[in-house]
Motif scaffolding. Structure first.
Motif, PDB file in Angstrom:
ATOM      1  N   PHE A 153     -59.603  21.113  -5.367  1.00 42.74           N
ATOM      2  CA  PHE A 153     -58.823  21.823  -6.365  1.00 42.74           C
ATOM      3  C   PHE A 153     -58.237  20.839  -7.379  1.00 42.74           C
ATOM      4  O   PHE A 153     -58.134  19.648  -7.103  1.00 42.74           O
ATOM      5  CB  PHE A 153     -57.745  22.647  -5.670  1.00 42.74           C
ATOM      6  CG  PHE A 153     -58.319  23.792  -4.882  1.00 42.74           C
ATOM      7  CD1 PHE A 153     -58.757  23.607  -3.582  1.00 42.74           C
ATOM      8  CD2 PHE A 153     -58.479  25.036  -5.454  1.00 42.74           C
ATOM      9  CE1 PHE A 153     -59.335  24.650  -2.849  1.00 42.74           C
ATOM     10  CE2 PHE A 153     -59.047  26.087  -4.743  1.00 42.74           C
ATOM     11  CZ  PHE A 153     -59.476  25.890  -3.448  1.00 42.74           C
ATOM     12  N   GLU A 169     -70.961  20.873  -7.774  1.00 44.18           N
ATOM     13  CA  GLU A 169     -71.596  22.197  -7.790  1.00 44.18           C
ATOM     14  C   GLU A 169     -71.285  22.971  -9.063  1.00 44.18           C
ATOM     15  O   GLU A 169     -72.117  23.730  -9.553  1.00 44.18           O
ATOM     16  CB  GLU A 169     -71.082  22.989  -6.575  1.00 44.18           C
ATOM     17  CG  GLU A 169     -71.689  24.354  -6.395  1.00 44.18           C
ATOM     18  CD  GLU A 169     -73.026  24.316  -5.672  1.00 44.18           C
ATOM     19  OE1 GLU A 169     -73.037  23.965  -4.481  1.00 44.18           O
ATOM     20  OE2 GLU A 169     -74.048  24.607  -6.316  1.00 44.18           O
ATOM     21  N   TYR A 170     -70.072  22.785  -9.581  1.00 48.48           N
ATOM     22  CA  TYR A 170     -69.639  23.575 -10.730  1.00 48.48           C
ATOM     23  C   TYR A 170     -70.053  22.951 -12.067  1.00 48.48           C
ATOM     24  O   TYR A 170     -69.966  23.599 -13.096  1.00 48.48           O
ATOM     25  CB  TYR A 170     -68.107  23.733 -10.709  1.00 48.48           C
ATOM     26  CG  TYR A 170     -67.591  24.604  -9.588  1.00 48.48           C
ATOM     27  CD1 TYR A 170     -67.849  24.291  -8.268  1.00 48.48           C
ATOM     28  CD2 TYR A 170     -66.853  25.744  -9.841  1.00 48.48           C
ATOM     29  CE1 TYR A 170     -67.393  25.084  -7.230  1.00 48.48           C
ATOM     30  CE2 TYR A 170     -66.376  26.536  -8.811  1.00 48.48           C
ATOM     31  CZ  TYR A 170     -66.658  26.191  -7.506  1.00 48.48           C
ATOM     32  OH  TYR A 170     -66.204  26.986  -6.486  1.00 48.48           O
ATOM     33  N   GLU A 173     -66.668  21.141  -6.797  1.00 49.74           N
ATOM     34  CA  GLU A 173     -67.126  21.079  -5.408  1.00 49.74           C
ATOM     35  C   GLU A 173     -68.034  19.883  -5.241  1.00 49.74           C
ATOM     36  O   GLU A 173     -69.067  19.781  -5.890  1.00 49.74           O
ATOM     37  CB  GLU A 173     -67.873  22.353  -5.010  1.00 49.74           C
ATOM     38  CG  GLU A 173     -68.340  22.302  -3.560  1.00 49.74           C
ATOM     39  CD  GLU A 173     -69.038  23.561  -3.101  1.00 49.74           C
ATOM     40  OE1 GLU A 173     -68.890  24.603  -3.753  1.00 49.74           O
ATOM     41  OE2 GLU A 173     -69.723  23.501  -2.068  1.00 49.74           O
ATOM     42  N   ARG A 229     -55.971  17.601  -6.806  1.00 48.08           N
ATOM     43  CA  ARG A 229     -55.930  17.385  -5.344  1.00 48.08           C
ATOM     44  C   ARG A 229     -56.911  16.296  -4.925  1.00 48.08           C
ATOM     45  O   ARG A 229     -57.812  15.935  -5.658  1.00 48.08           O
ATOM     46  CB  ARG A 229     -56.319  18.664  -4.605  1.00 48.08           C
ATOM     47  CG  ARG A 229     -55.415  19.822  -4.901  1.00 48.08           C
ATOM     48  CD  ARG A 229     -54.123  19.702  -4.211  1.00 48.08           C
ATOM     49  NE  ARG A 229     -53.456  20.997  -4.120  1.00 48.08           N
ATOM     50  CZ  ARG A 229     -52.203  21.145  -3.752  1.00 48.08           C
ATOM     51  NH1 ARG A 229     -51.486  20.099  -3.399  1.00 48.08           N
ATOM     52  NH2 ARG A 229     -51.671  22.349  -3.692  1.00 48.08           N
ATOM     53  N   VAL A 279     -64.837  21.828  -1.496  1.00 45.73           N
ATOM     54  CA  VAL A 279     -64.196  22.280  -2.726  1.00 45.73           C
ATOM     55  C   VAL A 279     -62.922  21.464  -2.930  1.00 45.73           C
ATOM     56  O   VAL A 279     -62.126  21.313  -2.009  1.00 45.73           O
ATOM     57  CB  VAL A 279     -63.861  23.788  -2.642  1.00 45.73           C
ATOM     58  CG1 VAL A 279     -63.081  24.223  -3.868  1.00 45.73           C
ATOM     59  CG2 VAL A 279     -65.126  24.603  -2.497  1.00 45.73           C
ATOM     60  N   ILE A 314     -61.538  23.513 -10.817  1.00 47.03           N
ATOM     61  CA  ILE A 314     -62.072  23.255  -9.471  1.00 47.03           C
ATOM     62  C   ILE A 314     -63.424  22.563  -9.578  1.00 47.03           C
ATOM     63  O   ILE A 314     -64.207  22.825 -10.489  1.00 47.03           O
ATOM     64  CB  ILE A 314     -62.274  24.589  -8.701  1.00 47.03           C
ATOM     65  CG1 ILE A 314     -60.949  25.300  -8.502  1.00 47.03           C
ATOM     66  CG2 ILE A 314     -62.887  24.335  -7.333  1.00 47.03           C
ATOM     67  CD1 ILE A 314     -61.101  26.671  -7.865  1.00 47.03           C
TER      68      ILE A 314
END
Lengths: 131, 259
Positions: free
Chosen positions: A82, A104-105, A69, A85, A80, A67
């Motif tokens: 996935f 973000e991640y 973001e 996607r 977010v 994931i």
């Protein structure tokens, strides 16, 4: 007193219904689309030219297996996305300038900039690339 | 990662801490005991955990607008519940307590979904990461400290001006709704024209910025629709509180908080 309460409750019910109806009417609009891809925790392209003073769609595809973001304080957007996607954000109209975004991640690697420029500059660039 | 975790925690969980404090003051001596409060928060977090496996499907729903609509609608529902509490509180205490519990459930659900998702993803890639744990711990510490300070401040004010806490709670929920309005711009339902930028004066990326965002819905670059929503909902809440001031004050006098 009871009548006032009843009126207030009816008003709140009508307001709630209005909000639901409006949200159900999702009208597709003919806006320009600009794309970003997330791969190996990096944004491609890291620097993307977009038209100023124009609303547009920003399509972000996550090619990673984790994931991510899309987050931007400058654009006031966070989404977010996935693995595998695609997400679409509506951005603009933006005044000319640079707007930073990040993942973000994976904040240390997934960073990028949207550069809002004159529409003519983008059209010229696309024509040059085509040649 | 520590700073990132801290800021994400403050962004998502600080409003929950602050609203729980307001609820504690509002219903301190009533039947809304700490057990109902804790159960509501726990249930909300559990709901958030249950949503995690299907969050992908929700996000892709309604042409990719599902998650934003869910978050906006839950915030709107919180606001509506609070309005009903103001109208009904004096006559139907139990219903008011149920509605407050619903607000807490919804708030803790939406707050926990985002943070737990972030935490679990990073935990999978970096198990027992010190930065992750420390960031969360510091976030809990800062949020709890601010909530406790707010609690004592509000208790002092509540003694002499019992209606202030109602106004503050209404303002808080209006602010949350205004902040969530931006999600509608993100999915193209409303225009996103920016009114002004105060990023140079107070950045949203500072602890103070997060505190003001949580308390009063501060946005460095608000859009017109956020302003409209903010003003309308604050106006409506304040009007209702003023209308019901007598009922709210008389109830609060009977259940006066003792210092």
């Amino acid at each position: 007193m009871m009548n006032n309460q009843l009126r207030l409750r009816r008003f709140i019910n009508k307001l709630t219904l209005m909000v639901f109806v409006c949200s159900a009417q999702l009208i597709a609009s003919e806006l320009p689309i600009y794309s970003l891809t997330i791969e190996n925790h990096l944004f491609f392209p890291a620097r993307l030219d977009v038209p100023s003073d124009t609303k547009f769609k920003l399509e972000i595809k996550n090619n990673d297996s984790s994931i991510e973001e899309f987050d931007s304080f400058d654009l006031n957007r966070e989404k977010v996305i996935f693995p595998g996607r695609k997400a679409v954000l509506y951005v603009g109209p933006l005044t000319k300038g640079e707007y930073h975004f990040f993942g973000e991640y994976n904040r240390s690697t997934a960073i990028g900039t949207l550069v809002a420029v004159d529409k003519a500059q983008i059209t010229k660039k696309e024509t040059d690339n085509a040649h | 990662m520590l700073i990132n975790t801290l800021f994400l925690f403050l962004r998502e969980m600080l409003p929950l801490f602050l609203f729980t404090t307001m609820v504690l003051i509002l219903f301190f001596n009533s039947n809304l005991g700490s057990s109902l409060l804790l159960r509501s928060l726990g249930f909300g977090i559990a709901l958030g955990l249950c949503l995690l496996p299907i969050i992908d499907s929700i996000s892709m729903g309604l042409d990719g607008r599902g998650l934003e609509l869910l978050f906006f609608m839950t915030t709107l529902l919180q606001m509506i519940c609070f309005l009903v509490v103001i109208i009904d509180h004096a006559e139907h205490h139990n219903r008011a307590h149920s509605l407050i519990a619903i607000i807490l459930v919804l708030m803790s659900m939406t707050a926990s979904v985002h943070f737990i998702s972030y935490f679990t993803v990073l935990w999978q890639t970096q198990p027992f990461s010190q930065a992750l744990v420390l960031g969360t711990a510091v976030g809990v510490g800062i949020s709890a400290s601010l909530a406790i300070l707010l609690y004592f401040l509000l208790r002092m004010v509540h003694q002499n001006f019992p209606l202030v806490i109602w106004y503050l709670s209404g303002w808080f929920l209006s602010a949350q709704l205004a902040v969530k309005t931006n999600l509608l711009a993100q999915i193209g339902l409303i225009d996103a024209e920016i009114v002004w930028s105060t990023e140079a004066w107070l950045s949203e990326q500072t602890v103070l910025g997060y505190l003001f965002r949580s308390l009063i819905g501060y946005e460095a670059t608000p859009i017109y629709w956020q302003l409209y929503c903010y003003l309308f909902s604050i106006g409506l809440v304040f009007f209702l509180i003023k209308l019901k001031a007598k009922n709210l004050s008389s109830f609060l006098r009977e259940k006066k908080v003792s210092l």
